[in-house]
Design a protein around this motif. Sequence first.
Motif, PDB file in Angstrom:
ATOM      1  N   ASP A 462     -77.765 112.239  15.206  1.00 29.23           N
ATOM      2  CA  ASP A 462     -77.988 110.885  14.722  1.00 29.23           C
ATOM      3  C   ASP A 462     -79.061 110.923  13.648  1.00 29.23           C
ATOM      4  O   ASP A 462     -80.204 111.292  13.900  1.00 29.23           O
ATOM      5  CB  ASP A 462     -78.429 109.990  15.893  1.00 29.23           C
ATOM      6  N   PHE A 465     -79.029 106.430  10.501  1.00 34.52           N
ATOM      7  CA  PHE A 465     -78.242 105.491   9.701  1.00 34.52           C
ATOM      8  C   PHE A 465     -76.764 105.830   9.865  1.00 34.52           C
ATOM      9  O   PHE A 465     -76.398 106.923  10.310  1.00 34.52           O
ATOM     10  CB  PHE A 465     -78.651 105.529   8.220  1.00 34.52           C
ATOM     11  N   THR A 466     -75.918 104.896   9.498  1.00 32.78           N
ATOM     12  CA  THR A 466     -74.474 105.094   9.577  1.00 32.78           C
ATOM     13  C   THR A 466     -74.010 105.895   8.362  1.00 32.78           C
ATOM     14  O   THR A 466     -74.274 105.508   7.220  1.00 32.78           O
ATOM     15  CB  THR A 466     -73.747 103.739   9.598  1.00 32.78           C
ATOM     16  N   LYS A 467     -73.356 107.011   8.630  1.00 37.57           N
ATOM     17  CA  LYS A 467     -72.863 107.840   7.519  1.00 37.57           C
ATOM     18  C   LYS A 467     -71.341 107.928   7.500  1.00 37.57           C
ATOM     19  O   LYS A 467     -70.770 108.411   6.514  1.00 37.57           O
ATOM     20  CB  LYS A 467     -73.456 109.240   7.600  1.00 37.57           C
ATOM     21  N   ASP A 468     -70.695 107.475   8.556  1.00 39.93           N
ATOM     22  CA  ASP A 468     -69.235 107.563   8.636  1.00 39.93           C
ATOM     23  C   ASP A 468     -68.582 106.337   8.016  1.00 39.93           C
ATOM     24  O   ASP A 468     -69.109 105.218   8.087  1.00 39.93           O
ATOM     25  CB  ASP A 468     -68.789 107.703  10.089  1.00 39.93           C
ATOM     26  N   SER A 540     -77.840  96.517   6.286  1.00 39.72           N
ATOM     27  CA  SER A 540     -76.685  96.261   7.154  1.00 39.72           C
ATOM     28  C   SER A 540     -75.539  97.227   6.874  1.00 39.72           C
ATOM     29  O   SER A 540     -74.838  97.650   7.797  1.00 39.72           O
ATOM     30  CB  SER A 540     -76.203  94.815   6.974  1.00 39.72           C
ATOM     31  N   THR A 541     -75.346  97.601   5.608  1.00 38.30           N
ATOM     32  CA  THR A 541     -74.250  98.532   5.269  1.00 38.30           C
ATOM     33  C   THR A 541     -74.462  99.884   5.929  1.00 38.30           C
ATOM     34  O   THR A 541     -73.526 100.485   6.470  1.00 38.30           O
ATOM     35  CB  THR A 541     -74.148  98.699   3.740  1.00 38.30           C
ATOM     36  N   PHE A 542     -75.706 100.391   5.905  1.00 41.31           N
ATOM     37  CA  PHE A 542     -75.999 101.710   6.467  1.00 41.31           C
ATOM     38  C   PHE A 542     -76.560 101.645   7.886  1.00 41.31           C
ATOM     39  O   PHE A 542     -76.956 102.676   8.438  1.00 41.31           O
ATOM     40  CB  PHE A 542     -76.974 102.453   5.564  1.00 41.31           C
ATOM     41  N   GLY A 543     -76.597 100.458   8.485  1.00 39.94           N
ATOM     42  CA  GLY A 543     -77.018 100.337   9.881  1.00 39.94           C
ATOM     43  C   GLY A 543     -78.479 100.674  10.112  1.00 39.94           C
ATOM     44  O   GLY A 543     -78.834 101.163  11.187  1.00 39.94           O
ATOM     45  N   LYS A 545     -82.218 100.012  11.130  1.00 40.76           N
ATOM     46  CA  LYS A 545     -82.722  99.095  12.163  1.00 40.76           C
ATOM     47  C   LYS A 545     -84.131  98.616  11.820  1.00 40.76           C
ATOM     48  O   LYS A 545     -85.042  99.425  11.617  1.00 40.76           O
ATOM     49  CB  LYS A 545     -82.715  99.791  13.520  1.00 40.76           C
ATOM     50  N   LYS A 628     -68.527 100.147   2.913  1.00 36.70           N
ATOM     51  CA  LYS A 628     -68.156 100.478   4.293  1.00 36.70           C
ATOM     52  C   LYS A 628     -66.744  99.970   4.527  1.00 36.70           C
ATOM     53  O   LYS A 628     -66.451  98.796   4.312  1.00 36.70           O
ATOM     54  CB  LYS A 628     -69.117  99.841   5.297  1.00 36.70           C
ATOM     55  N   ASP A 660     -70.691 111.031   4.587  1.00 37.49           N
ATOM     56  CA  ASP A 660     -70.784 112.167   5.518  1.00 37.49           C
ATOM     57  C   ASP A 660     -70.510 113.487   4.809  1.00 37.49           C
ATOM     58  O   ASP A 660     -71.116 114.520   5.143  1.00 37.49           O
ATOM     59  CB  ASP A 660     -69.846 111.981   6.717  1.00 37.49           C
TER      60      ASP A 660
END
Length: 799
Positions: A462, A465-468, A540-543, A545, A628, A660
């Motif tokens: 992890d 951040f969101t990478k997928d 928000s796009t990459f999550g 926090k 996304k 990713d």
Amino acid sequence: MLKNYFKIAWRNLTRNRAFTIINVLGLTLGVACCILIYTLIMHHLSFDNFHNNKDRIYRVVSEYHDGDESGYNQGLTSPVGKAIRNTTTFAEQVARVISFDNELISLPKEKEVKKFQEPRGIAFAEPSFFSILNYPLVMGNQNTILSSPNAAVITQKLAKKYFGSEEAAMNKTIRIENKTDFIITGILKDLPNNTDRHQEIYVSYANLKDYSEWMADDANSWQGTYSECHCFVLLKKGITPAVANAALAGIVANHYNGREAKARKFTVQPLADIHFDTKYDANTDKKYLWALALIAVFLITTACVNFINLATAQALNRAKEIGIRKVLGSMRSQLFWQFIVETLIITLFAFCLAYWIAKTTVPYLNNLLHVEMELTFFNNYKLLLFLPLLLLIVVFLSGSYPGLVLARFQPALALKSKLSQKHIGGFSLRRILVITQFAISQMLIIGAIVIASQMHYSQNADMGFTKDAIVVVPVPDTTKIKMSNMRDRLSSLAGVEKISYCFQPPAADRNNSSAAFFNNNPEPEHWSANQKNADENYLSTFGLKLIAGRNFMPSDTTREYVVNETFVKNLGLQPKDIIGKNISVNGPNHKFPVVGVVKDFYNHSFHNKIEPLVIYPDYGRYIASAIKINMNNIKTILPAIEKIWNEEYPDYVYSHEFVDDKVNSFYETDVMMLRLIQIFTGIAVFIGCLGLYGLVSFMAVRKTKEIGVRKVLGASVPNILWIFGKEFSKLLLIAFVIAAPIGWWAMHKYLDDFVYRINIGAGIFILSILATLIIAAITVGYRSARAALANPATSLRTE
């Protein structure tokens, strides 16, 4: 005499085909790997060694040491080069060159306007650059190229690509990023494979102001550092690097004040170090090359050990031959050289096969490692010296001991078949050799497991951040209307969930950093802050926090900042305490309040620690759009995105990249090293198994009567198999005891390059020994089963 040696040697080798094939196979694999590794090492060691005066060429680099914080950058602030030229005397010539990757090149004056996206980009270079570095021209005047504005030089390859030939390209026009036109005034010879400068388009440094006013400002841009802003110097004869560094210290003292004057440092880096110094932009570490060299030694050693094992296992079978030769007058030296000739024949054949395999394999290795090596025997004097030397070493390593053993047989005992184990050199030597082989194999297995585990951790952990499912497309035009239209059209696509304009994704290999000022402090902090220019949708796009405060409000320009936990910790504060406090980056005049704190995320690879960073809007710096998407609709979404992009930016070339994939590219060198280790480990294990087969063959010959007696007395096949199993199990366990601590030490050294890494647990060593035992059991099982199933009557009649 020599002819007789070869004739008898050939007869013996053809009579013992299995012995010959196993030896040829082992030596071929070992030598082929050795040739490939040698070629790879020499390729890297040859980088940029073709320049004239290479020993006097240096690159000026940046260092920053402030308290416990240290940083290194291959780039400079752009005025440094001018200051070296005007205020110092250590350099014979000075040249600045500033590179930009992935630039759009178009041909505006051709019948058909053509567009090319050049991944290697362009470089703004001062004319003296080509006087310092030897990139020769095939057309044009060396003394005048790039001396006037709007001039360009390109390589032969690009000349043919754009205009069909070098002659046709001269005096033609190219346009960069649909903005500035340049006239081609020279054609460079195609760049050699062994250079670290990859740009194939060089344009006048005088035009830098059209591209970046800030970088071209030699009076006011002393604070920023761009990693692709380089300065090369040719030191005067007799001038040492220490003299140059002292002069560079004077530049720092004259242009920086306070703590920054103490922390900042410029030094000269030898041209020969550029390819290997990983503190800067090198991606080749010499320790990896030496590790590969050691692997080559290991593989050659295991192949030679195989030969010795099999040769001594066959020694008793040749006892009568040796006895007859001695009775007829052969001397020890003649018998020794007879065996050396046999070894030479096998080795020569193995070398020929090995060279052919290596030659065939080089293109695949180039694809695997993303290099451009060549393996040519007659055009490479170093290889012409290396291969004969390697041949001699292998022949004498493999053939000397068995030759001495055969030569010292006593003829009377040999003719009466009274020779025993003690006459052919104790079994302990063969045990030692097999232990050596499998200690090497187990070290390689441990290394492969650790590197694979670290790569799995790096690519799947992890990152905060969101990478997928996020695709990044370029934003070539930051006009507000264009960006707004693009966002609206993309948002209307089914499957597009979020869109953010930004400079780079959260983790990127291209980053900007700046000094950070807190509140009203006149001095910057002891560390620099990574800058993430992005709009309000970035979090928000990459999550990302938020752990305190809020996101910044929608804006085209900077009014508020969001920082990460590390930024707050470096100030000695709690997240809630920094909310509302003013900070500034990009100089003390950009002072705005902090409105939010995000949880730390990895903004580089796991090789680097998490940096303090600041996220803030600045639409003029947005070069990418992160989209996304719903991966269930990927087959329709990607073509739709491309269609809209091409309609909005018809003058540019479309490209896209998943986040990713970008993150995985951080570990490209590590993955390549892993693949090499896996390949060489497999080969080492296979060669080791051949050696183990030789040992079991020796044991089977030595214990033929013993096995017959045991079977007559009622021993079962499993009992017979255990005779062999007990022997090799002990050897492999001893090999493991030797390999485990060495492997642990070597892998700890490897993992030292990672700030965030796995722990080397017991499971890795258990997996290593289990894999080795299973492979060895399969190898030994076949030969020992043959011995166990043999007719005891035949075994007891064996002399």
